[in-house]
Design an enzyme around this catalytic site. Structure first.
Site, PDB file in Angstrom:
ATOM      1  N   CYS A  98       0.895  -1.162   0.000  1.00 18.44           N
ATOM      2  CA  CYS A  98       0.000   0.000   0.000  1.00 18.44           C
ATOM      3  C   CYS A  98       0.921   1.196   0.000  1.00 18.44           C
ATOM      4  O   CYS A  98       1.556   1.500   1.010  1.00 18.44           O
ATOM      5  CB  CYS A  98      -0.925   0.041   1.215  1.00 18.44           C
ATOM      6  SG  CYS A  98      -1.815   1.612   1.278  1.00 18.44           S
ATOM      7  N   CYS A 101      -0.639   4.125   2.508  1.00 18.32           N
ATOM      8  CA  CYS A 101      -0.724   4.016   3.969  1.00 18.32           C
ATOM      9  C   CYS A 101      -0.479   2.570   4.398  1.00 18.32           C
ATOM     10  O   CYS A 101       0.664   2.130   4.435  1.00 18.32           O
ATOM     11  CB  CYS A 101      -2.053   4.558   4.477  1.00 18.32           C
ATOM     12  SG  CYS A 101      -3.510   4.021   3.546  1.00 18.32           S
ATOM     13  N   SER A 102      -1.511   1.814   4.685  1.00 20.93           N
ATOM     14  CA  SER A 102      -1.293   0.476   5.233  1.00 20.93           C
ATOM     15  C   SER A 102      -2.425  -0.482   4.872  1.00 20.93           C
ATOM     16  O   SER A 102      -2.715  -1.393   5.628  1.00 20.93           O
ATOM     17  CB  SER A 102      -1.162   0.564   6.753  1.00 20.93           C
ATOM     18  OG  SER A 102      -2.346   1.136   7.283  1.00 20.93           O
ATOM     19  N   CYS A 103      -3.070  -0.277   3.712  1.00 19.04           N
ATOM     20  CA  CYS A 103      -4.201  -1.119   3.327  1.00 19.04           C
ATOM     21  C   CYS A 103      -3.743  -2.571   3.197  1.00 19.04           C
ATOM     22  O   CYS A 103      -2.834  -2.880   2.437  1.00 19.04           O
ATOM     23  CB  CYS A 103      -4.811  -0.627   2.021  1.00 19.04           C
ATOM     24  SG  CYS A 103      -5.441   1.056   2.167  1.00 19.04           S
TER      25      CYS A 103
HETATM   26 FE    FE Z   1      -3.456   2.044   2.866  1.00 26.34          FE
END
Ligand code: FE
Length: 204
Positions: A98, A101-103
């Site tokens: 991602c 961000c942190s998906c």
């Molecule tokens: Fe993300």
């Protein structure tokens, strides 16, 4: 707790209050989602991979509709973004990141590991995927194409790794036991070199 965590916690509490006040969510729904995420772990994704290795029909379902494939095993995706499954082949290796961000496919892998959220991984997985893979001990032949796939708020991805040689005759539980979190993101392959995440992506 540092300043950033304090600010983040205050922001989170404020957003929750507004969503509840506006009737978008209830406290119970938030608690339910947190509980579901906390129950999830890479063991769920590993079970899907092992079943995909053993059953051609399930493998086809995985690649066609990851959400349905998860729900077939009682792993509920409902309410979360749809799940896509990327198949590694002798000629294509998938790496999930991602960039924003942190998906992460939380329903099937649980919380994202810290390195997945790190700025170093998010930038370098795109800029130098082979370099990142090499540092994880994943050395791919030159004729293998590395495909970097962006996991987003709209679609979450996991990798279906190749079944390693030497596992002929293994049952689903034996196969699931060798599938690690990193194998399903593509930084490693099953039975590949050991993880060295702590030295590569030190916590901030
Ligand atoms: Fe993300």
């Amino acid at each position: 707790m540092n300043l950033l965590e304090t600010d983040s916690a205050a922001l989170l509490a404020a957003v929750r209050r507004v969503l509840i006040a506006k009737g978008v969510l209830t406290d119970a729904e938030i608690a339910d989602r947190i509980a579901k995420t906390e129950q999830a772990s890479p063991a769920l994704g590993a079970r899907m991979v092992a079943k995909g290795w053993l059953e051609p029909d399930y493998r086809a379902l995985l690649l066609e509709d990851g959400t349905k494939a998860a729900e077939t095993l009682g792993i509920m995706i409902r309410g979360a973004p749809p799940l896509g499954v990327l198949e590694n082949t002798p000629l294509v290796h998938n790496l999930v990141v991602c960039t924003l961000c942190s998906c992460y496919p939380r329903a099937v892998l649980g919380y994202p590991p810290f390195w997945f959220k790190s700025a170093a991984y998010r930038a370098r997985a795109v800029r130098d995927p082979r370099g990142v893979l090499a540092e994880w001990g994943t050395l791919l032949p030159d004729n293998v194409r590395v495909r970097v796939v962006d996991s987003t708020a709209d679609y979450r991805w996991m990798v279906l790794p190749q079944r390693p040689a030497g596992t002929e005759g293994w049952d689903e539980a034996q196969l699931a036991a060798i599938v690690r979190e990193g194998d399903m993101i593509g930084v490693t392959v099953p039975d590949g070199a050991r993880l060295r995440e702590k030295t590569l992506y030190p916590e901030r």
